[in-house]
Design an enzyme around this catalytic site. Structure first.
Site, mmCIF file in Angstrom:
data_model
loop_
_atom_site.group_PDB
_atom_site.id
_atom_site.type_symbol
_atom_site.label_atom_id
_atom_site.label_comp_id
_atom_site.label_asym_id
_atom_site.label_seq_id
_atom_site.Cartn_x
_atom_site.Cartn_y
_atom_site.Cartn_z
ATOM 1 N N HIS A 155 0.848 -1.204 0.000
ATOM 2 C CA HIS A 155 0.000 0.000 0.000
ATOM 3 C C HIS A 155 0.886 1.257 0.000
ATOM 4 C CE1 HIS A 155 -3.150 2.775 0.995
ATOM 5 N NE2 HIS A 155 -4.013 1.862 1.426
ATOM 6 N N GLU A 260 -0.479 1.532 -5.534
ATOM 7 C CA GLU A 260 -0.238 0.291 -4.807
ATOM 8 C C GLU A 260 -0.250 -0.933 -5.729
ATOM 9 O OE1 GLU A 260 -3.414 0.162 -1.899
ATOM 10 O OE2 GLU A 260 -3.575 2.341 -2.045
#
Length: 284
Positions: A155, A260
């Site tokens: 992330h 991400e």
């Protein structure tokens, strides 16, 4: 080229590995095997909120959280799974003439099996060279009998000077994306690059293995991801949502964008099987 690794540890932050290679620096926390810092020539490549909580009481807002064994809310576990809020074990660190490297591992425990009843071993190796950061991610099913399903993502929060001058690109026109802001509706993509001027939350499915974050007149951050992370999430909370997050500054949405590499759809890992992924981030 001078490369080095250093370990520091205290009661608040736990164990942190500091990596240096030429003019690049990185920090990796054992809590979540979380890369919290990557800078080149003293300029941050990764964004870390000034309000990020670093005392291991909650997930760290910024850097590169490891979302596993579940991405987002799409499954039986809490948002993004438990890997990012678990203390990993430092297995090795070394410095050569070309890079500084550390590797963390996470195993199933009695506590983890209460929320996810499977046996596993996960390793994350972070390698820093001059102006490049690489992550190698390995998941192993440690059971002789049971398979499990998993999804995940790295992330990654990237630092920018002005989100209004940023474009994210190398997407394939005609491909699909999941619009999280429209009840996870799957839509057709008609743009190779996107700019952000409002809340943005999309999963670009089967995206290119290369993604560029371009800030006009400043720099390009280039990401190369493996086939095993087929998707790319682009996220910015924008003004309203930013004000609702206690660990994120009200105006910080202007200085970050998440891009991400992700495994959005769950895959099944058979007994004793493994899954590997890699990501490389460089600055141009």
């Amino acid at each position: 080229m001078a490369c080095a690794t250093e370990v520091r540890e205290d009661d608040k932050h736990g164990l942190v590995v500091e990596l240096s290679a030429g003019t690049s620096r990185a920090s990796v926390h054992a809590f979540g095997a979380h890369v919290t810092k990557y800078c080149v020539d003293d300029v941050d490549v990764l964004f870390l909120s000034k309000r990020a909580v670093l005392d291991r009481s909650k997930a760290i807002r910024g850097g590169i959280p490891v979302c596993w064994p579940q991405f987002g809310p799409h499954g039986p576990l809490n948002q993004h799974g438990f890997a990012r809020t678990t203390v990993w074990t430092l297995r090795s660190r070394e410095a050569t003439t070309e890079s500084a490297v550390c590797e963390f591992e996470l195993h199933d425990t009695e506590e983890s099996r209460k929320v996810w009843p499977y046996r596993f071993k996960v390793s994350l190796k972070v390698s820093l060279s001059n102006k490049a950061l690489a992550i190698d991610w390995l998941v192993e099913n440690a059971s002789d009998a049971e398979s499990f399903e998993m999804s995940g993502a790295l992330h990654s929060y990237f630092a920018v000077n002005d989100i209004h001058k940023v474009s994210v690109g190398r997407f394939e026109p005609g491909s699909s994306f999941v619009d999280d802001l429209d009840n996870f509706t799957v839509k057709k993509n008609d743009q190779s690059t996107v700019s952000i001027d409002a809340e943005f939350d999309r999963v670009y499915l089967a995206s290119s293995n290369q993604v560029d974050i371009v800030e006009d007149g400043v720099r390009t951050i280039h990401m190369q991801k493996s086939d095993s992370l087929p998707d790319a999430v682009v996220w910015n909370p924008w003004e309203h949502k930013a004000k609702g997050m206690s660990d994120f500054g009200d105006e910080e949405y202007k200085s970050m964008v998440c891009v991400e590499p992700a495994l959005f759809h769950r895959v099944q890992l058979e007994p004793r099987a493994s899954w590997r992924a890699s990501v490389a981030i460089s600055v141009r």
